[in-house]
Write a protein that holds these residues in place. Structure first.
Motif, mmCIF file in Angstrom:
data_model
loop_
_atom_site.group_PDB
_atom_site.id
_atom_site.type_symbol
_atom_site.label_atom_id
_atom_site.label_comp_id
_atom_site.label_asym_id
_atom_site.label_seq_id
_atom_site.Cartn_x
_atom_site.Cartn_y
_atom_site.Cartn_z
ATOM 1 N N ALA A 54 -14.026 16.634 19.919
ATOM 2 C CA ALA A 54 -13.574 16.281 18.575
ATOM 3 C C ALA A 54 -13.200 17.540 17.806
ATOM 4 O O ALA A 54 -13.787 18.604 17.984
ATOM 5 N N ALA A 55 -12.202 17.436 16.939
ATOM 6 C CA ALA A 55 -11.830 18.549 16.081
ATOM 7 C C ALA A 55 -12.954 18.799 15.089
ATOM 8 O O ALA A 55 -13.551 17.870 14.561
ATOM 9 N N ALA A 56 -13.263 20.071 14.861
ATOM 10 C CA ALA A 56 -14.313 20.423 13.917
ATOM 11 C C ALA A 56 -13.897 20.017 12.509
ATOM 12 O O ALA A 56 -12.813 20.356 12.056
ATOM 13 N N SER A 57 -14.766 19.281 11.831
ATOM 14 C CA SER A 57 -14.472 18.795 10.489
ATOM 15 C C SER A 57 -15.160 19.716 9.480
ATOM 16 O O SER A 57 -16.196 19.373 8.910
ATOM 17 N N ALA A 58 -14.599 20.896 9.314
ATOM 18 C CA ALA A 58 -15.233 21.904 8.475
ATOM 19 C C ALA A 58 -14.184 22.826 7.885
ATOM 20 O O ALA A 58 -13.086 22.970 8.420
ATOM 21 N N ALA A 59 -14.533 23.430 6.756
ATOM 22 C CA ALA A 59 -13.643 24.403 6.127
ATOM 23 C C ALA A 59 -14.474 25.398 5.330
ATOM 24 O O ALA A 59 -15.531 25.043 4.787
ATOM 25 N N ARG A 60 -13.995 26.621 5.269
ATOM 26 C CA ARG A 60 -14.543 27.620 4.344
ATOM 27 C C ARG A 60 -13.564 27.723 3.185
ATOM 28 O O ARG A 60 -12.368 27.967 3.386
ATOM 29 N N ILE A 61 -14.052 27.526 1.967
ATOM 30 C CA ILE A 61 -13.200 27.495 0.778
ATOM 31 C C ILE A 61 -13.625 28.610 -0.168
ATOM 32 O O ILE A 61 -14.800 28.721 -0.522
ATOM 33 N N THR A 62 -12.639 29.427 -0.563
ATOM 34 C CA THR A 62 -12.892 30.529 -1.491
ATOM 35 C C THR A 62 -12.001 30.382 -2.707
ATOM 36 O O THR A 62 -10.780 30.224 -2.573
ATOM 37 N N PHE A 63 -12.589 30.423 -3.893
ATOM 38 C CA PHE A 63 -11.795 30.424 -5.118
ATOM 39 C C PHE A 63 -11.268 31.839 -5.329
ATOM 40 O O PHE A 63 -12.037 32.789 -5.445
ATOM 41 N N VAL A 64 -9.929 31.984 -5.372
ATOM 42 C CA VAL A 64 -9.335 33.318 -5.501
ATOM 43 C C VAL A 64 -8.634 33.503 -6.844
ATOM 44 O O VAL A 64 -7.977 34.519 -7.058
ATOM 45 N N GLY A 65 -8.774 32.525 -7.749
ATOM 46 C CA GLY A 65 -8.257 32.707 -9.094
ATOM 47 C C GLY A 65 -7.286 31.654 -9.550
ATOM 48 O O GLY A 65 -6.460 31.163 -8.792
ATOM 49 N N HIS A 66 -7.381 31.298 -10.828
ATOM 50 C CA HIS A 66 -6.491 30.374 -11.526
ATOM 51 C C HIS A 66 -6.501 28.996 -10.843
ATOM 52 O O HIS A 66 -7.456 28.254 -11.015
ATOM 53 N N ALA A 67 -5.478 28.654 -10.079
ATOM 54 C CA ALA A 67 -5.460 27.392 -9.344
ATOM 55 C C ALA A 67 -5.387 27.643 -7.844
ATOM 56 O O ALA A 67 -4.994 26.748 -7.083
ATOM 57 N N SER A 68 -5.750 28.828 -7.419
ATOM 58 C CA SER A 68 -5.600 29.228 -6.020
ATOM 59 C C SER A 68 -6.944 29.239 -5.296
ATOM 60 O O SER A 68 -7.909 29.850 -5.755
ATOM 61 N N PHE A 69 -6.958 28.545 -4.157
ATOM 62 C CA PHE A 69 -8.095 28.563 -3.249
ATOM 63 C C PHE A 69 -7.599 29.009 -1.880
ATOM 64 O O PHE A 69 -6.480 28.673 -1.471
ATOM 65 N N LEU A 70 -8.428 29.746 -1.184
ATOM 66 C CA LEU A 70 -8.190 30.059 0.225
ATOM 67 C C LEU A 70 -9.008 29.075 1.049
ATOM 68 O O LEU A 70 -10.225 28.984 0.900
ATOM 69 N N ILE A 71 -8.317 28.321 1.904
ATOM 70 C CA ILE A 71 -8.970 27.381 2.815
ATOM 71 C C ILE A 71 -8.850 27.941 4.219
ATOM 72 O O ILE A 71 -7.740 28.201 4.695
ATOM 73 N N GLU A 72 -9.979 28.135 4.888
ATOM 74 C CA GLU A 72 -9.987 28.661 6.260
ATOM 75 C C GLU A 72 -10.558 27.595 7.193
ATOM 76 O O GLU A 72 -11.593 26.991 6.908
ATOM 77 N N THR A 73 -9.875 27.377 8.307
ATOM 78 C CA THR A 73 -10.268 26.326 9.240
ATOM 79 C C THR A 73 -11.023 26.909 10.428
ATOM 80 O O THR A 73 -10.969 28.127 10.679
ATOM 81 N N PRO A 74 -11.732 26.069 11.199
ATOM 82 C CA PRO A 74 -12.457 26.565 12.376
ATOM 83 C C PRO A 74 -11.570 27.285 13.390
ATOM 84 O O PRO A 74 -12.037 28.177 14.099
ATOM 85 N N GLN A 75 -10.284 26.913 13.477
ATOM 86 C CA GLN A 75 -9.388 27.576 14.420
ATOM 87 C C GLN A 75 -8.622 28.739 13.784
ATOM 88 O O GLN A 75 -7.648 29.231 14.358
ATOM 89 N N GLY A 76 -9.065 29.181 12.624
ATOM 90 C CA GLY A 76 -8.542 30.403 12.042
ATOM 91 C C GLY A 76 -7.293 30.278 11.206
ATOM 92 O O GLY A 76 -6.675 31.289 10.854
ATOM 93 N N VAL A 77 -6.877 29.058 10.855
ATOM 94 C CA VAL A 77 -5.725 28.896 9.963
ATOM 95 C C VAL A 77 -6.164 29.193 8.536
ATOM 96 O O VAL A 77 -7.238 28.779 8.092
ATOM 97 N N ARG A 78 -5.318 29.918 7.804
ATOM 98 C CA ARG A 78 -5.621 30.299 6.426
ATOM 99 C C ARG A 78 -4.549 29.712 5.507
ATOM 100 O O ARG A 78 -3.358 29.941 5.715
ATOM 101 N N VAL A 79 -4.999 28.964 4.521
ATOM 102 C CA VAL A 79 -4.110 28.306 3.559
ATOM 103 C C VAL A 79 -4.469 28.789 2.163
ATOM 104 O O VAL A 79 -5.648 28.885 1.818
#
Length: 275
Positions: A54-79
């Protein structure tokens, strides 16, 4: 006779399992897919399902300011959401989403190496800007909404962006200016984590934004787009009957589907400042 008959039955079971798995992979965060109910097939089918990773159902979320969040996935994608070339710049995102109600929510100067630049407003004479992309373990799509503009309303001038990682579903309301209609909610599907602007003026009044939260019914709310403790405290008072307030020690949190809070929570990752 029985051995020969078993082969077509095996093929049918395998095809059924693959069809179920394939439909789950292709779906967005719809209520049918993301309710979390286990799919059970008797005998061989159940064993085959158990062997499918199964795909990992998890994320690391960082507030980086204003309306911007960094979302990082188990496979290393950064949004990075509502990417403006300042907040989160240099973190080498793979995907950026943007809105253009104000210059603090977008940029035309995107840093090199971004795979997908997703603009959430109609442009170039188009009536609608829609996206649906997939990169490794994350799917991203948008739900267009309208914005107030000088002299009236700009149709499809904003987007809510959805992010699906396994069966964890996250949404960012962008620069939302109105309550959601049935079609918006259907396109959005069931959302676990909702990023919500709480400024109360540039987007929409805080009581109206609370109504939007009630429409979506996320388990976790992440406030954004606010300035000072008074704005966040007012918001917390208005949702106190449904959400408990959590003040983390860091602007980074780890969210998992299995670890969502039993009682809905507002996690104030921006602290009392928010920007």
């Amino acid at each position: 006779m029985h051995a020969v008959a078993a082969r077509p039955l095996l093929a049918v079971l395998v095809a059924a399992v693959l069809a179920v798995l394939g439909s789950a992979v292709q779906a967005r965060c719809t209520k049918n897919v993301a309710d979390g109910r286990p799919i059970r097939l008797a005998g061989l089918g159940e064993r085959l399902l158990a062997q499918k990773p199964a795909a990992a159902s998890a994320a690391r979320i960082t507030f980086v300011g204003h309306a911007s969040f960094l979302i990082e996935t188990p496979q290393g994608v950064r949004v990075i959401t509502d990417y403006n070339g300042l907040n989160g710049y240099g973190r080498k995102p793979d995907i950026v989403t943007m809105n253009n109600a104000h210059g603090t929510h977008f940029t035309d100067d995107v840093e090199p190496g971004v795979t997908y630049v997703l603009r959430g407003w109609a442009e170039g004479g188009k009536d609608l800007m829609t996206h649906e992309v997939e990169l490794r373990d994350v799917k991203v799509w948008n739900v267009p909404t309208n914005v107030r503009d000088y002299g009236g309303t700009r149709i499809n001038g904003n987007s809510i962006f959805g992010f699906q990682i396994g069966d964890l579903c996250i949404a960012h309301l962008g620069h939302l200016h109105h309550r959601l209609e049935k079609e918006h909610l259907e396109q959005l599907g069931r959302i676990d984590v909702l990023m919500v602007p709480i400024d109360g003026s540039y987007t929409m009044g805080v009581p109206l934004m609370v109504e939007v939260i009630k429409q979506v019914q996320p388990q976790v709310v992440l406030p954004m787009h606010y300035w000072g403790s008074s704005q966040v405290e007012r918001f917390l008072r208005l949702v106190a009957d449904s959400y408990e307030a959590v003040w983390p020690d860091s602007r980074t949190i780890d969210v998992t589907k299995a670890g969502l809070p039993e009682k809905p929570a507002v996690i104030v990752v921006g602290g009392s400042g928010g920007d």
